[in-house]
Write a protein that holds these residues in place. Structure first.
Motif, mmCIF file in Angstrom:
data_model
loop_
_atom_site.group_PDB
_atom_site.id
_atom_site.type_symbol
_atom_site.label_atom_id
_atom_site.label_comp_id
_atom_site.label_asym_id
_atom_site.label_seq_id
_atom_site.Cartn_x
_atom_site.Cartn_y
_atom_site.Cartn_z
ATOM 1 N N TRP A 264 0.962 -1.268 0.038
ATOM 2 C CA TRP A 264 -0.046 -0.123 0.050
ATOM 3 C C TRP A 264 0.793 1.190 0.034
ATOM 4 C CZ3 TRP A 264 -4.299 -1.984 -1.284
ATOM 5 C CH2 TRP A 264 -4.655 -3.413 -1.246
ATOM 6 N N LEU A 429 -5.246 -13.292 -11.163
ATOM 7 C CA LEU A 429 -5.219 -14.013 -9.795
ATOM 8 C C LEU A 429 -4.095 -14.634 -9.540
ATOM 9 C CD1 LEU A 429 -8.586 -16.041 -9.853
ATOM 10 C CD2 LEU A 429 -7.942 -14.549 -7.970
ATOM 11 N N PHE A 432 -2.182 -12.136 -7.852
ATOM 12 C CA PHE A 432 -2.687 -11.628 -6.500
ATOM 13 C C PHE A 432 -2.177 -13.017 -5.699
ATOM 14 C CE2 PHE A 432 -6.351 -12.876 -3.607
ATOM 15 C CZ PHE A 432 -6.081 -11.724 -2.874
ATOM 16 N N ILE A 433 -2.245 -14.134 -6.007
ATOM 17 C CA ILE A 433 -1.595 -15.095 -5.250
ATOM 18 C C ILE A 433 -0.163 -14.774 -4.835
ATOM 19 C CG2 ILE A 433 -0.970 -17.540 -5.087
ATOM 20 C CD1 ILE A 433 -3.375 -18.143 -7.140
ATOM 21 N N HIS A 434 0.713 -14.341 -6.000
ATOM 22 C CA HIS A 434 2.013 -13.911 -5.476
ATOM 23 C C HIS A 434 1.930 -12.849 -4.695
ATOM 24 C CE1 HIS A 434 6.148 -13.048 -6.585
ATOM 25 N NE2 HIS A 434 6.025 -11.944 -6.746
ATOM 26 N N VAL A 436 0.013 -11.838 -2.135
ATOM 27 C CA VAL A 436 -0.472 -12.625 -0.790
ATOM 28 C C VAL A 436 0.685 -13.140 -0.096
ATOM 29 C CG1 VAL A 436 -1.880 -14.261 -0.105
ATOM 30 C CG2 VAL A 436 -2.752 -12.506 -1.098
ATOM 31 N N ASN A 437 1.533 -13.775 -0.832
ATOM 32 C CA ASN A 437 2.529 -14.612 -0.134
ATOM 33 C C ASN A 437 3.781 -13.891 -0.021
ATOM 34 O OD1 ASN A 437 1.329 -17.347 0.162
ATOM 35 N ND2 ASN A 437 0.795 -17.307 -2.001
ATOM 36 N N ARG A 439 6.665 -11.311 1.331
ATOM 37 C CA ARG A 439 6.968 -10.896 2.444
ATOM 38 C C ARG A 439 8.224 -9.985 2.418
ATOM 39 N NH1 ARG A 439 5.485 -13.359 7.265
ATOM 40 N NH2 ARG A 439 4.120 -14.818 7.219
ATOM 41 N N PRO A 444 4.149 -9.477 6.157
ATOM 42 C CA PRO A 444 3.308 -9.805 4.847
ATOM 43 C C PRO A 444 3.079 -8.632 4.025
ATOM 44 C CG PRO A 444 2.566 -10.732 6.884
ATOM 45 C CD PRO A 444 3.500 -9.848 7.115
ATOM 46 N N VAL A 449 -4.350 -5.268 5.040
ATOM 47 C CA VAL A 449 -5.608 -5.910 4.281
ATOM 48 C C VAL A 449 -5.823 -7.341 4.459
ATOM 49 C CG1 VAL A 449 -6.752 -6.106 2.327
ATOM 50 C CG2 VAL A 449 -5.753 -3.747 2.796
ATOM 51 N N ALA A 450 -4.766 -8.178 4.052
ATOM 52 C CA ALA A 450 -4.401 -9.577 4.127
ATOM 53 C C ALA A 450 -2.950 -9.812 4.465
ATOM 54 C CB ALA A 450 -4.828 -10.220 2.815
ATOM 55 N N PRO A 451 -2.804 -10.228 5.697
ATOM 56 C CA PRO A 451 -3.673 -10.528 6.925
ATOM 57 C C PRO A 451 -4.439 -9.136 7.301
ATOM 58 C CG PRO A 451 -1.519 -10.572 7.734
ATOM 59 C CD PRO A 451 -1.519 -10.641 6.319
ATOM 60 N N GLN A 452 -5.690 -9.286 7.727
ATOM 61 C CA GLN A 452 -6.396 -8.055 8.091
ATOM 62 C C GLN A 452 -6.094 -7.596 9.556
ATOM 63 O OE1 GLN A 452 -10.951 -8.002 7.773
ATOM 64 N NE2 GLN A 452 -10.405 -8.042 5.736
ATOM 65 N N TYR B 128 -1.178 -23.570 -7.650
ATOM 66 C CA TYR B 128 0.249 -22.349 -7.217
ATOM 67 C C TYR B 128 -0.333 -21.723 -5.815
ATOM 68 C CZ TYR B 128 2.495 -17.981 -8.207
ATOM 69 O OH TYR B 128 3.487 -16.746 -7.966
ATOM 70 N N GLU B 143 -9.563 -13.468 2.522
ATOM 71 C CA GLU B 143 -9.614 -12.249 3.227
ATOM 72 C C GLU B 143 -9.829 -11.145 2.413
ATOM 73 O OE1 GLU B 143 -7.426 -11.306 7.527
ATOM 74 O OE2 GLU B 143 -6.264 -11.851 5.650
#
Lengths: 499, 361
Positions: A264, A429, A432-434, A436-437, A439, A444, A449-452, B128, B143
């Motif tokens: 963000w 997607l 997005f998956i990338h 989200v994982n 760090r 994270p 937002v995710a983790p909220q 994936y 989430e």
């Protein structure tokens, strides 16, 4: 070890600095004692050297009544101490190191020691407005290439002993100074230790820019997304370390690294925090929309026109189809071509000398905007799409975020051409998956937002008033994350006696 | 790998919504006609009971998964045998969901694209997500995507209000009668009952004491949307909806606002894809992790390849959409999976487990 005979020392040093025309050896006789000055031309303040060191020694000689003093070096040190930080060294290697680190080395006949005085005085750029991050309202000072100037700019803003600056050197040849800055008590120990370890682990011959460091310490080297932030602005560094982040200053570059970086941050411009919050929120919303547009717009256009024409209102579809009539390429190829040309134009505009740079954009606009459309090689809608995308990508405040999205646009366009909306959704997607994982130094990437973390959303999709942002970002800052006491909403009634 | 209570909530909600809204509605309307929304209410309460039982069961041993605590409750061998039906359920249903969703995409968007290509892309996505993040990554995905799905569905419902006529739910109860309404509840119940997978998830929670309320709320939210969309569909089409393949989708097609927002069906397909993606990843994770625990393999990620291969083959087996969307649910899922996996085994384990815990004291 240094010899008591200066000429022997000189021979050794001249051997070390063979063919180094910028290293100056100056012998002088102060009274009856021979002295040798060694320094790198251009890195020493010669005016200071002449007036404060040489003149008293040559014309006034040794101060009278000093026979009982232990050594000449003691006297020189006492004289010099008024103007510079001085150190007595006993090894040739230490002399060499001192000279290379832009210090003045003084060797004196009859003593197995040398003085290394800090008479730094090289040319440096003055503090100017940062070029990469511009704000209408906000401080105008930006970092320079000089490490100490940069740290001073930060120290001037945070006048607390809790602001720590740990220094170290990296690079076997370049011996670049690096400073890790953080605010004690706010920083998270795990992050700080991680930064220290990763910086210490670096083994490289030279560091010419902070980008070198960045590549060694980042978490996901193959990811298109940056996990280390860079900035030219002291106020950004201060704001970040006050949130519990760690800044890494590297000598010889105005770009300071900040870790950890979250996704963000890409939408947060400095000015958001200087303007009124309502406007900042509005602008941030526009930025979010443009950000997504810069990634999705061309692919959605291609997907809609080739696979799902029912998505487009009929009138619009007719005009698009009319404009595309006679164009030899399918929409994907057209879009890929135009995107490619756009990136080319941008690169040419940046790299070329300034006077030619503007010519490039004019030619680009005329040739591609007008001539190519009139010749029927490409259609006008795609020009609109690509230029809108271009503008959208310029609206991203952090340059390196924009780069990531500019790159990802191409695979998405490709999939949109093959599978339509499903392809777009597939790439989205995958990204997005990338994300989200990802760090960054254990944090994270998509927090909060995710983790909220519900309390921390105040500075993400909108910018809350400052008096509501009572806590620092929870995952980033360490133990003390209280920023300001609650109940500070300004109101005319506050502070008065209620009757 | 730890997941938070917020993540459990969104996982349950976003996983349940997609397939249920898409597929469980039209058989239900077929049976209960305009009273299908009452069937949905019945299904909702029944499913909340299932979730309650399943969560209570997993809270007996809050840090373990179904595979582990079934062996504690019933002993090593019996415990291993009793979870075999679950493996059958997980493997087959993952394949079938993959097939059903691809069928839907095939029918709705791409009639000319080969089916296996659609299946393969979906498979890549779920592998994936599972491989990279495990349950933690899937939790974070849900989430983020969960609120997106909810907002999109709400917007669509609001936009469709113009086409609805409340007289279409009349007369209430009179036409169909109790038996038909109960029969109509079977289909949504069988879909929603998949939330029995919570027995595999509670073990990963950092605060298992919150599992019960969050899981119930999550499933509850999905049910609220199911009831809402069913009502919307009935109000728009009446009992005609029973003859449609995907009535909700057709309701979205009907939306037209200001002559400009039209045919937003493709957008809804994408949003719906997000829900299915979460469901598929969850099943992939559960199947791989469960198999690994069952076989005693330490690196569960290795089993993802095995699971995805089986799932890919299973997805290609059904000859046409009829087999995957009608035969599988009516001939296998409802008569076997619902009574055995969703009701029987959890109840049995809960009873034996509670008695054992009491004895131990």
């Amino acid at each position: 070890m240094l010899d008591t005979d200066v000429s022997i020392n000189e021979r050794v040093l001249r051997g070390v600095f063979q063919n180094c025309s910028d290293v100056i050896f100056r012998s002088i006789m102060a009274g009856k004692i021979k002295m040798l000055f060694v320094y790198v031309d251009g890195l020493i303040d010669t005016k200071m050297l002449d007036q404060v060191v040489l003149k008293p020694l040559l014309f006034e000689g040794m101060p009278n009544g000093m026979e009982r003093v232990r050594s000449v070096s003691q006297i020189v040190k006492d004289q010099l101490i008024a103007i510079a930080e001085t150190k007595v060294v006993h090894k040739i290697s230490e002399v060499v190191e001192g000279v290379l680190k832009s210090k003045l080395a003084i060797l004196i006949e009859g003593e197995g020691a040398a003085l290394v005085a800090d008479l730094k005085g090289f040319e440096k750029r003055s503090v100017e407005e940062p070029a990469a991050e511009i704000a209408v309202r906000g401080p105008r000072d930006g970092f320079t290439e000089t490490l100490r100037v940069n740290t001073a700019l930060v120290r001037r803003r945070i006048r607390s002993p809790k602001l720590k600056m740990e220094s170290s050197t990296v690079g076997s040849l370049s011996q670049t100074d690096i400073v890790i800055a953080y605010v004690e008590g706010i920083v998270q120990d795990s992050v700080l230790n991680e930064v220290r370890e990763r910086v210490q682990r670096i083994q490289i011959d030279s560091v010419l820019e902070s980008g070198y460091i960045e590549e060694f310490i980042e978490d996901h080297p193959y990811s298109p997304f940056p996990t280390v932030q860079n900035t030219e602005r002291p106020d950004v560094v201060c704001a970040s370390i006050l949130e519990g982040k760690v800044a890494i200053f590297v000598d010889n570059t105005p770009f300071v690294l900040i870790v950890p970086l979250t996704f963000w941050t890409g939408f947060q411009a400095v000015e958001d925090y200087y303007e009124r919050f309502g406007y900042s929120t509005f602008i941030r919303f526009i930025r979010l929309v443009l950000f997504n547009m810069s990634l999705f717009f061309p692919s959605l256009f291609v997907a809609a026109t080739t696979f799902h024409p029912q998505l487009i209102p009929t009138n619009l579809l007719i005009s698009i189809a009319a404009a595309r009539e006679g164009v030899p390429f399918p929409a994907v190829v057209e879009a890929l071509l135009m995107e490619f040309m756009f990136e080319g134009l941008r690169e040419a505009g940046i790299r070329l000398p300034k006077p030619i740079g503007s010519a490039v954009s004019i030619v680009g606009a005329l040739v591609i905007g007008e001539a190519a459309v009139q010749a029927g090689i490409i259609s006008a809608p795609i020009v609109i799409v690509v230029s809108t995308t271009g503008i959208a990508s310029f609206a991203i405040p952090r340059y390196n975020f924009g780069i990531a999205y500019r790159m990802l646009r191409f695979p998405m366009l490709f999939m949109a051409g093959m599978m339509g909306l499903y392809g777009v959704a597939f790439v989205a997607l995958m990204i997005f998956i990338h994300l989200v994982n990802l760090r960054s130094f254990g944090i994270p990437y998509l927090t909060p937002v995710a983790p909220q973390i519900p309390g921390n959303l105040k500075d993400i999709f909108w910018r809350s008033p400052r008096w509501t942002m009572t806590h620092r970002p929870a995952l980033i800052s360490g133990k003390s994350n209280k920023r300001l006491p609650e109940g500070q909403k300004p109101s005319p009634k506050r502070g008065r006696n209620s009757k | 790998m730890k997941i938070s209570s917020v993540q459990i909530f969104w996982m349950m909600a976003s996983m349940e919504i997609g397939m249920t809204v898409l597929l469980s509605m039209s058989p239900s309307i077929g049976d209960a006609k305009q009273d299908a929304w009452i069937s949905m209410l019945i299904a909702t309460s029944a499913v909340l009971l299932i979730v309650f039982i399943a969560t209570k069961l997993s809270l007996l041993y809050p840090n373990q998964t179904l595979i582990q605590f079934s062996q504690i409750i019933l002993g090593k061998w019996l415990g291993k045998i009793i979870v075999i039906p679950f493996f059958v359920m997980w493997y087959t249903v993952t394949g079938i969901i993959l097939r059903q969703s691809s069928d839907f995409l095939h029918l709705a968007l791409f009639r000319r694209t080969p089916l296996w290509a659609i299946i393969l892309l979906a498979l890549i996505l779920m592998v994936y997500a599972t491989y990279l993040g495990g349950i933690e990554g899937i939790g974070r995905c849900s989430e983020f995507l969960g609120p997106v799905i909810i907002i999109a569905l709400t917007v669509v419902l609001v936009l469709s209000v113009k086409n609805m006529h409340w007289t279409r739910i009349l007369p209430v109860y009179h036409d169909s009668g109790g038996a038909a309404i109960l029969k109509g509840a079977i289909s949504p119940f069988s879909f929603l009952g998949e939330s029995v997978m919570i027995t595999m998830l509670v073990g990963f929670m950092s605060k298992p004491q919150e599992a019960l309320s969050r899981a119930m709320w999550g499933v509850g939210l999905a049910c609220v949307f199911l009831i809402g969309t069913t009502l919307g569909v009935i109000l728009t089409f009446g009992s005609l909806a029973a003859k449609m393949w995907y009535p909700f989708f057709d309701m979205v097609r009907y939306v037209s606002v200001m002559e400009f927002i039209q045919n937003i069906d493709a957008v809804i397909v994408v949003v719906w894809l997000c829900s299915v993606f979460i469901k598929l990843s969850l099943y992939t994770f559960i199947a791989s992790y469960g198999t690994a625990q069952w076989l005693g393999v330490t690196n569960w990620r290795k089993l993802i390849w095995f699971v995805s291969l089986i799932v890919f083959i299973l997805a290609l087996v059904p000859a046409n959409a009829d087999v995957s969307s009608i035969d599988y649910p009516t001939k296998f899922w409802v008569p076997y999976v619902v009574p055995i996996n969703m009701v029987g085994i959890p109840l049995l384990l809960l009873t034996v487990g509670t008695i054992r815990k009491k004895w131990a004291k």
